[in-house]
Every structure is written in structure tokens, then in C-alpha cells.
Design an enzyme around this catalytic site. Structure first.
Site, short mmCIF file in Angstrom:
data_model
loop_
_atom_site.label_atom_id
_atom_site.label_comp_id
_atom_site.label_asym_id
_atom_site.label_seq_id
_atom_site.Cartn_x
_atom_site.Cartn_y
_atom_site.Cartn_z
N ASP A 30 0.96 -1.35 -0.21
CA ASP A 30 -0.07 -0.04 -0.24
C ASP A 30 0.97 1.10 -0.08
OD1 ASP A 30 -2.16 1.84 0.25
OD2 ASP A 30 -2.44 1.27 2.32
N ASP A 33 -3.10 2.21 -6.12
CA ASP A 33 -1.72 2.16 -5.23
C ASP A 33 -1.89 1.06 -4.12
OD1 ASP A 33 -4.20 3.54 -3.74
OD2 ASP A 33 -2.63 3.90 -2.24
N GLU A 34 -2.71 -0.15 -4.50
CA GLU A 34 -2.88 -1.25 -3.33
C GLU A 34 -3.06 -2.41 -4.09
OE1 GLU A 34 -5.73 -2.20 0.39
OE2 GLU A 34 -6.17 -0.20 -1.03
#
Length: 359
Positions: free
Chosen positions: A12, A107-108
Site C-alpha cells: 500500500d 496504489d494497493e
């Protein structure tokens, strides 16, 4: 039979949008920064840096409220294309270590490295290397959690943020999960957490004293998930493909749309955007069951769906009328969408004319 012990990494990036902006403009690193919408247009904070978080600002907060908490907050609009470029770079790094990658957002992601030959098969060393490469390649920091399942890895990734790494070994899961607040359980939001707290369950350890029957009586089918998760049991596999179940568009209006007639007047533009999105996603053959969403000025929300197989503007007008009757007040948000069914055997939808082209 017990499920196999997996090696799962949850990666993350730290305040992703804000981190990319600070990378590109180092002067923003020392000031409270938010990426989000304008306060005079009911904008919300998409993300903010850690300087801003010291003032109590967080994602999904109204930008106007954030500025009240921190009048010196720098608010910049999102640059989605720039973030997508960074996301593609990060995803490419993940795929250097395993093909079993489940992106959750730009983003994860979850990574299953159980069978990865890299770093002598050590998930912790792989996570360290990935974080190092993200920093060197993309110029931002990422945090990671390593555990035997998705739930534990996700909680662990938040343990040493920002720019941190936390490992939970299989023999540590029981103790690690026991002390977690129930709000950390996957699928538990504010309402369910408050209900659990009211019933005397503050931690996962507290919840373990409840029988499966008790949990199902209070929480229905979700009770079985609570029963497993509070014991650190999560058998979900990392999924490399996510099936899209719907396509939709929505718009928040400032000022509010005053009445039903005005709502209907907004539909052609929304319908045109929906057509374009369906076409871009290649789901023309599977588009079924039109639905609408209305959020009223008092923030109450309602959704109405039709079984019609061909979503037309007329269908949406009828659905909007039904939805509006439930609140009969000015409207803050309108949304149109379609559910996606099996493409086989579905007649070609007449959503588009031959002259329409992708622009």
C-alpha cells in the site's frame, strides 16, 4: 482439511496521490497538502499527506471542513493520468516477483508469493525489495504487510506506516488478531463496529467468546465471516482477475437539482456518458438491467433497478421518477448504470448508432 499456508504480501503506497505531487514538487513536502476537489463545489479530500493528517484531516472529508481544521492547507486537484503512470510502474514491479497479483486500487495490491523463487522464497525479503524498487523507480514510499492470509497481511501493512514493513508469522496470528479492535475486521464498517461495541465486543479476543449461532443471530450470514476473522482465519485466495459486475456514471450537482423535471432534464448528458463508458469497456453485449441512484439534499440515498434487457433513455426516465418519489426533495447526486450479465445469447443492444465513434 486445513487450507494451505500461503505467503501473502499486501502493498500500500503511502498517501499515494499526495506522494506523487510531493515527488514532483518538493516544496509541498513541508506543508499540509491535500489532493481533492474545490471547497466551493462540495469537493472532498481524495488523500492528504501526513502533515495534513496532524490536523485531523483524512480522505473522504469535505474539502471545506478540511480547510476549517487547517486554514493553511494546500489543496490541489487530482492529476489522474500522472497517478496511472506511477501505478503502472508499480504493477510492473509486482509482476517481476509473482503473477498472482490482485490490484485493489491504483496504489494497493495483494501478492501471493508462496511459490516465488525470488529472495530464496522469503516473503519478507521480497516485500523489502519491492518497497526499495518502488522508491528508486517511482520516487515514493510504500508500506507492506506480510502474513499467511489476506486479512492479516492487510492489517499488518498499516502497522508501521508510513514507509514500513510488518511481518506476522503463522504461529503469531492468534495473538496478533486477538488484540485487534473489531473495527479492523474486513467488512466491518462504522455501523457494525458500533453495534459490536454496544454488545460488549471491543476486540477480536472479546468476539471469540461468541458462538457461531450467536453471531449469525445478530449479523445474519455475515456472522460466519466474523467468527472466522476474529480467529485470524481467512481462506480467500489472491485473485488475478476481478469480474466487472456493472458500469455506471454519476454526477454531483451544485446547487442541488430542484425537482423531478430538472432531474429528467439532466438525463440525456448522463446517458451519453454512460453509453461511452459501456463502449469503452467493451461490455455492450452484456449490459442489462438499468439502474439509477439518487442522493437527496438531506444525504439520504436510494437506488432503483429495472429488469429490462435494453437500457434506453426512456427506461432511465421512468426509474428516476420512481426514485425521486421516495424523497420528493432537491437532489445532490444522480447516477445511471447497467448490470452486466452473460454476453452469450444476449441480443446486440441498440445503445449506439453506426455513426458513433470513440473519441
Amino acid at each position: 482439511m486445513n487450507a494451505p499456508v500461503r505467503k501473502i504480501i499486501h502493498c500500500d503506497c503511502d498517501c499515494f496521490y499526495a506522494s506523487v505531487e510531493m515527488r514532483d514538487n518538493p516544496a509541498l513536502r513541508e506543508v499540509p497538502l491535500a489532493v481533492g476537489g474545490r471547497p466551493d463545489q462540495r469537493g472532498v479530500v481524495a488523500t492528504c499527506n501526513y502533515e495534513a493528517r496532524r490536523y485531523g484531516i483524512h480522505s473522504a472529508m469535505a474539502t471545506a471542513q478540511a480547510l476549517k481544521l487547517c486554514p493553511d492547507l494546500v489543496v490541489i486537484p487530482p492529476n489522474m493520468e500522472k497517478y496511472r503512470v506511477a501505478s503502472r510502474q508499480i504493477l510492473a514491479i509486482y509482476h517481476d516477483y509473482t503473477e498472482v497479483v490482485e490490484p485493489l486500487s491504483l496504489d494497493e495490491a495483494y501478492l501471493d508469493v508462496s511459490d516465488s523463487p525470488h529472495c530464496k522464497g522469503s516473503a519478507t525479503l521480497i516485500a523489502q525489495e519491492i518497497r526499495k524498487r518502488i522508491f528508486e523507480t517511482v520516487g515514493i514510499t510504500a508500506s507492506a504487510g506480510v502474513g499467511p492470509n489476506k486479512f492479516v497481511a492487510k492489517v499488518a501493512s498499516d502497522w508501521n506506516k508510513p514507509d514500513g514493513l510488518f511481518l506476522v508469522r503463522p504461529n503469531e496470528v492468534d495473538a496478533f488478531v486477538a488484540v485487534l479492535p473489531v473495527k479492523k475486521l474486513w467488512g466491518v464498517g462504522k455501523v457494525t463496529a458500533a453495534k459490536l461495541n454496544k454488545l460488549g465486543a471491543e476486540t477480536c479476543g472479546d468476539l471469540r467468546s461468541w458462538t457461531l449461532a450467536d453471531l449469525e443471530r445478530h449479523f445474519g450470514s455475515f456472522g460466519a465471516r466474523l467468527h472466522d476473522l476474529c480467529r485470524g482465519i481467512d481462506n480467500r485466495a489472491v485473485s488475478t482477475s476481478r469480474e466487472r459486475k456493472s458500469v455506471s456514471v454519476e454526477e454531483t450537482y451544485t446547487p442541488d437539482v430542484p425537482d423531478l423535471a430538472a432531474c429528467i432534464a439532466m438525463l440525456p448528458e448522463l446517458f451519453e456518458r454512460l453509453q461511452a463508458r459501456i463502449k469503452r469497456s467493451g461490455t455492450e453485449l452484456a449490459a442489462q438491467k438499468p439502474f439509477v441512484k439518487i442522493k437527496f439534499s438531506d444525504f439520504r440515498q436510494t437506488t432503483v433497478e429495472s429488469a429490462a434487457s435494453v437500457p434506453t433513455l426512456g427506461h432511465f426516465e421512468s426509474l428516476i421518477e420512481t426514485a425521486w418519489q421516495r424523497g420528493k426533495r432537491p437532489v445532490r447526486l444522480l447516477g445511471l448504470g447497467v448490470r452486466l450479465g452473460e454476453a452469450e445469447g444476449v441480443e446486440q443492444l441498440s445503445l449506439f448508432t453506426d455513426s458513433e465513434r470513440e473519441i
